[in-house]
Design a protein around this motif. Structure first.
Motif, mmCIF file in Angstrom:
data_model
loop_
_atom_site.group_PDB
_atom_site.id
_atom_site.type_symbol
_atom_site.label_atom_id
_atom_site.label_comp_id
_atom_site.label_asym_id
_atom_site.label_seq_id
_atom_site.Cartn_x
_atom_site.Cartn_y
_atom_site.Cartn_z
ATOM 1 N N VAL A 61 -1.431 7.076 13.224
ATOM 2 C CA VAL A 61 -0.020 6.683 13.203
ATOM 3 C C VAL A 61 0.863 7.930 13.316
ATOM 4 N N THR A 62 2.089 7.749 13.821
ATOM 5 C CA THR A 62 3.057 8.844 13.872
ATOM 6 C C THR A 62 3.670 9.055 12.492
ATOM 7 N N SER A 63 3.950 7.943 11.803
ATOM 8 C CA SER A 63 4.451 8.017 10.428
ATOM 9 C C SER A 63 4.059 6.756 9.674
ATOM 10 N N GLY A 64 4.171 6.817 8.345
ATOM 11 C CA GLY A 64 3.768 5.693 7.511
ATOM 12 C C GLY A 64 2.340 5.860 7.004
ATOM 13 N N HIS A 65 1.858 4.846 6.282
ATOM 14 C CA HIS A 65 0.531 4.937 5.659
ATOM 15 C C HIS A 65 -0.249 3.642 5.834
ATOM 16 N N ILE A 66 -1.569 3.787 5.954
ATOM 17 C CA ILE A 66 -2.479 2.639 6.003
ATOM 18 C C ILE A 66 -3.507 2.819 4.891
ATOM 19 N N TYR A 67 -3.526 1.868 3.962
ATOM 20 C CA TYR A 67 -4.493 1.913 2.868
ATOM 21 C C TYR A 67 -5.534 0.818 3.071
ATOM 22 N N ILE A 68 -6.801 1.189 3.039
ATOM 23 C CA ILE A 68 -7.894 0.224 3.083
ATOM 24 C C ILE A 68 -8.723 0.420 1.823
ATOM 25 N N SER A 69 -8.799 -0.628 1.003
ATOM 26 C CA SER A 69 -9.455 -0.525 -0.311
ATOM 27 C C SER A 69 -8.950 0.698 -1.071
ATOM 28 N N GLU A 70 -7.634 0.865 -1.055
ATOM 29 C CA GLU A 70 -6.909 1.916 -1.783
ATOM 30 C C GLU A 70 -7.124 3.328 -1.226
ATOM 31 N N ASN A 71 -7.851 3.464 -0.116
ATOM 32 C CA ASN A 71 -8.001 4.761 0.547
ATOM 33 C C ASN A 71 -6.908 4.902 1.603
ATOM 34 N N ASP A 72 -6.139 5.992 1.531
ATOM 35 C CA ASP A 72 -5.115 6.257 2.541
ATOM 36 C C ASP A 72 -5.802 6.881 3.758
ATOM 37 N N ILE A 73 -6.086 6.046 4.769
ATOM 38 C CA ILE A 73 -6.866 6.540 5.913
ATOM 39 C C ILE A 73 -6.060 7.475 6.806
ATOM 40 N N THR A 74 -4.742 7.492 6.617
ATOM 41 C CA THR A 74 -3.916 8.410 7.423
ATOM 42 C C THR A 74 -4.076 9.859 6.955
#
Length: 256
Positions: A61-74
């Motif tokens: 991503v250019t900005s923002g956050h993606i959490y999968i099972s509480e892991n911030d994959i960004t």
């Protein structure tokens, strides 16, 4: 209450440079809980594939956050991303991506073999998922010996075998005839209902989308609408999907 598996927080994705910037994703936020079956629809160029690529760690991503099972994959390093993808994500592709030199059993078991899981546990898990997807009788065959629908169910078994947090399906019925597509969708519904698999599926097709329990419609990189199936029959849900698709406008051939 089911735990949150996916949290998309204000993500944006730009392509190009200062003189010519394309916003593929424009400030999208939503979440997906454990056991949900979520569909993502939108015309070609709407941003839905970019969204899936960012969630699957293929794109950043250019900005923002993606959490999968509480892991911030960004924020994960390349090494950690590869490990995370292997452990936490399952993938179902339009073109199956099976290895022709391996039997169906070996294709399904491959991720467990690589992770050095005990042979007896591998066998138990493969047989269990094969029974749920009704492919036990083809496990010893090679991919070139089975139909497209059977290949896709083998691919679905491979996706679920590692017990991932999230299964990502990219146009899973795109290469299938209508009968094979329905068999695959019944299988995905089974995985969702019987194994509590959390599934996110990108599709152009309204019939395919009608198997989901919730649908996000993407237009111009934003969430345009959301439908929740609730107690609707699949036929009733399909009709509502068609209504939203009509509202989306544009070339309907792009959406179906």
């Amino acid at each position: 209450m089911n735990k949150e598996i996916l949290n998309i927080a204000n993500i944006e994705k730009y392509y190009g440079n200062k003189g010519n910037i394309t916003k593929a994703i424009n400030n999208i936020s939503f979440n997906v809980n454990e056991g949900e079956f979520v569909g993502v629809m939108g015309a070609s160029g709407s941003g839905k594939t970019t969204l899936l690529n960012c969630i699957s760690t293929i794109d950043k991503v250019t900005s923002g956050h993606i959490y999968i099972s509480e892991n911030d994959i960004t924020k994960l390093s390349k090494k950690r991303i590869a490990e995370f993808r292997r452990k936490e994500l399952g993938f179902i592709f339009q073109d199956f991506n099976l290895l022709d030199t391996l039997t169906c059993y070996e294709n399904i078991a491959l991720a467990l073999t690589i992770s050095r899981v005990n042979h007896n546990e591998i066998n138990t898990r493969v047989m269990d998922v094969a029974e749920k997807l009704n492919i036990t009788e083809i496990l010893r065959k090679y991919p070139y010996e089975i139909s497209g629908g059977q290949k896709q169910r083998v691919a679905s078994a491979r996706a679920i075998i590692t017990k991932p947090s999230l299964i990502l399906a990219d146009e899973p019925t795109g290469a299938l005839d209508s009968k094979s597509a329905k068999m695959l969708l019944d299988s995905l519904e089974n995985l969702n209902n019987k194994m509590n698999a959390t599934i996110m599926m990108v599709t152009h097709d309204a019939f395919t989308a009608s198997y989901a329990k919730r649908i996000l419609f993407i237009k111009d990189g934003k969430i345009f609408n959301e439908l929740i199936r609730g107690n609707d029959s699949r036929k009733e849900f399909f009709s509502k999907i068609i209504e939203v698709v009509t509202l989306l406008g544009g070339d309907q051939r792009d959406v179906f």
